[in-house]
Motif scaffolding. Sequence first.
Motif, mmCIF file in Angstrom:
data_model
loop_
_atom_site.group_PDB
_atom_site.id
_atom_site.type_symbol
_atom_site.label_atom_id
_atom_site.label_comp_id
_atom_site.label_asym_id
_atom_site.label_seq_id
_atom_site.Cartn_x
_atom_site.Cartn_y
_atom_site.Cartn_z
ATOM 1 N N PRO A 6 59.148 -0.829 20.405
ATOM 2 C CA PRO A 6 60.130 0.049 21.053
ATOM 3 C C PRO A 6 60.570 1.194 20.128
ATOM 4 O O PRO A 6 60.654 1.039 18.912
ATOM 5 N N ARG A 7 60.834 2.348 20.719
ATOM 6 C CA ARG A 7 61.171 3.565 19.979
ATOM 7 C C ARG A 7 62.357 3.389 19.033
ATOM 8 O O ARG A 7 62.423 4.019 17.985
ATOM 9 N N ARG A 8 63.281 2.531 19.377
ATOM 10 C CA ARG A 8 64.473 2.352 18.527
ATOM 11 C C ARG A 8 64.124 1.807 17.140
ATOM 12 O O ARG A 8 64.908 1.907 16.206
ATOM 13 N N PHE A 9 62.928 1.232 17.008
ATOM 14 C CA PHE A 9 62.494 0.701 15.723
ATOM 15 C C PHE A 9 61.664 1.699 14.927
ATOM 16 O O PHE A 9 61.103 1.362 13.883
ATOM 17 N N ARG A 10 61.582 2.944 15.391
ATOM 18 C CA ARG A 10 60.767 3.962 14.736
ATOM 19 C C ARG A 10 61.079 4.117 13.246
ATOM 20 O O ARG A 10 60.161 4.167 12.428
ATOM 21 N N PRO A 11 62.359 4.194 12.837
ATOM 22 C CA PRO A 11 62.639 4.358 11.399
ATOM 23 C C PRO A 11 62.107 3.191 10.557
ATOM 24 O O PRO A 11 61.620 3.396 9.448
ATOM 25 N N ILE A 12 62.161 1.998 11.088
ATOM 26 C CA ILE A 12 61.684 0.830 10.348
ATOM 27 C C ILE A 12 60.160 0.847 10.270
ATOM 28 O O ILE A 12 59.580 0.581 9.211
ATOM 29 N N VAL A 13 59.502 1.169 11.384
ATOM 30 C CA VAL A 13 58.040 1.241 11.394
ATOM 31 C C VAL A 13 57.572 2.355 10.455
ATOM 32 O O VAL A 13 56.631 2.177 9.680
ATOM 33 N N PHE A 14 58.236 3.505 10.509
ATOM 34 C CA PHE A 14 57.884 4.609 9.614
ATOM 35 C C PHE A 14 58.011 4.175 8.161
ATOM 36 O O PHE A 14 57.106 4.402 7.347
ATOM 37 N N ALA A 15 59.135 3.544 7.798
ATOM 38 C CA ALA A 15 59.351 3.107 6.418
ATOM 39 C C ALA A 15 58.296 2.087 6.000
ATOM 40 O O ALA A 15 57.797 2.138 4.877
ATOM 41 N N ALA A 16 57.936 1.176 6.886
ATOM 42 C CA ALA A 16 56.936 0.152 6.560
ATOM 43 C C ALA A 16 55.575 0.778 6.307
ATOM 44 O O ALA A 16 54.910 0.485 5.297
ATOM 45 N N VAL A 17 55.142 1.660 7.203
ATOM 46 C CA VAL A 17 53.818 2.273 7.069
ATOM 47 C C VAL A 17 53.778 3.229 5.879
ATOM 48 O O VAL A 17 52.847 3.195 5.060
ATOM 49 N N MET A 18 54.784 4.079 5.760
ATOM 50 C CA MET A 18 54.813 5.048 4.665
ATOM 51 C C MET A 18 54.867 4.353 3.310
ATOM 52 O O MET A 18 54.162 4.734 2.368
ATOM 53 N N SER A 19 55.690 3.328 3.195
ATOM 54 C CA SER A 19 55.804 2.621 1.918
ATOM 55 C C SER A 19 54.522 1.865 1.599
ATOM 56 O O SER A 19 54.091 1.826 0.442
ATOM 57 N N ALA A 20 53.876 1.276 2.602
ATOM 58 C CA ALA A 20 52.631 0.549 2.348
ATOM 59 C C ALA A 20 51.560 1.489 1.814
ATOM 60 O O ALA A 20 50.890 1.178 0.815
ATOM 61 N N PHE A 21 51.382 2.647 2.458
ATOM 62 C CA PHE A 21 50.386 3.605 1.978
ATOM 63 C C PHE A 21 50.744 4.132 0.587
ATOM 64 O O PHE A 21 49.878 4.232 -0.288
ATOM 65 N N SER A 22 52.001 4.465 0.382
ATOM 66 C CA SER A 22 52.424 4.988 -0.925
ATOM 67 C C SER A 22 52.194 3.971 -2.028
ATOM 68 O O SER A 22 51.651 4.297 -3.093
ATOM 69 N N VAL A 23 52.598 2.738 -1.785
ATOM 70 C CA VAL A 23 52.465 1.702 -2.806
ATOM 71 C C VAL A 23 50.996 1.357 -3.049
ATOM 72 O O VAL A 23 50.599 1.118 -4.189
ATOM 73 N N MET A 24 50.166 1.362 -1.999
ATOM 74 C CA MET A 24 48.735 1.110 -2.209
ATOM 75 C C MET A 24 48.139 2.146 -3.154
ATOM 76 O O MET A 24 47.418 1.802 -4.092
ATOM 77 N N LEU A 25 48.458 3.412 -2.912
ATOM 78 C CA LEU A 25 47.916 4.478 -3.745
ATOM 79 C C LEU A 25 48.427 4.413 -5.174
ATOM 80 O O LEU A 25 47.657 4.475 -6.135
ATOM 81 N N VAL A 26 49.730 4.286 -5.335
ATOM 82 C CA VAL A 26 50.317 4.320 -6.678
ATOM 83 C C VAL A 26 49.989 3.047 -7.458
ATOM 84 O O VAL A 26 49.579 3.120 -8.621
ATOM 85 N N SER A 27 50.143 1.888 -6.842
ATOM 86 C CA SER A 27 49.864 0.650 -7.579
ATOM 87 C C SER A 27 48.381 0.540 -7.915
ATOM 88 O O SER A 27 48.012 0.081 -8.998
ATOM 89 N N GLY A 28 47.524 0.975 -6.995
ATOM 90 C CA GLY A 28 46.092 0.955 -7.277
ATOM 91 C C GLY A 28 45.719 1.883 -8.411
ATOM 92 O O GLY A 28 44.944 1.522 -9.310
ATOM 93 N N THR A 29 46.267 3.084 -8.378
ATOM 94 C CA THR A 29 45.989 4.066 -9.426
ATOM 95 C C THR A 29 46.476 3.574 -10.788
ATOM 96 O O THR A 29 45.745 3.638 -11.784
ATOM 97 N N LEU A 30 47.701 3.084 -10.827
ATOM 98 C CA LEU A 30 48.248 2.633 -12.112
ATOM 99 C C LEU A 30 47.585 1.361 -12.611
ATOM 100 O O LEU A 30 47.382 1.202 -13.826
ATOM 101 N N THR A 31 47.241 0.452 -11.710
ATOM 102 C CA THR A 31 46.534 -0.755 -12.132
ATOM 103 C C THR A 31 45.180 -0.391 -12.716
ATOM 104 O O THR A 31 44.791 -0.895 -13.782
ATOM 105 N N LEU A 32 44.473 0.497 -12.053
ATOM 106 C CA LEU A 32 43.171 0.939 -12.558
ATOM 107 C C LEU A 32 43.322 1.651 -13.896
ATOM 108 O O LEU A 32 42.556 1.425 -14.835
#
Length: 78
Positions: A6-32
């Motif tokens: 439901p649309r009312r959960f948009r901020p939570i879905v946005f935060a979940a997706v954005m944070s997952a992509f951001s953390v994948m990129l940064v943690s992967g880069t720094l781990t490597l």
Amino acid sequence: MSWKVPRRFRPIVFAAVMSAFSVMLVSGTLTLRHLGWHAGFMREWWHAFCTAWPVVFLAILLVAPLVGRLVERIVASE
């Protein structure tokens, strides 16, 4: 059949997706960068991701509205 959140959960879905992509990129880069590519790389990356993701998720969830307002002040309306 389409399943959507439901649309009312948009901020939570946005935060979940954005944070997952951001953390994948940064943690992967720094781990490597710090450990190099080795047999246990994926395990180390997963641990780094699981440690950082909740922190970044909450940060985006709480900070995104403030950033949105700041951007609206900076960007000219057309």
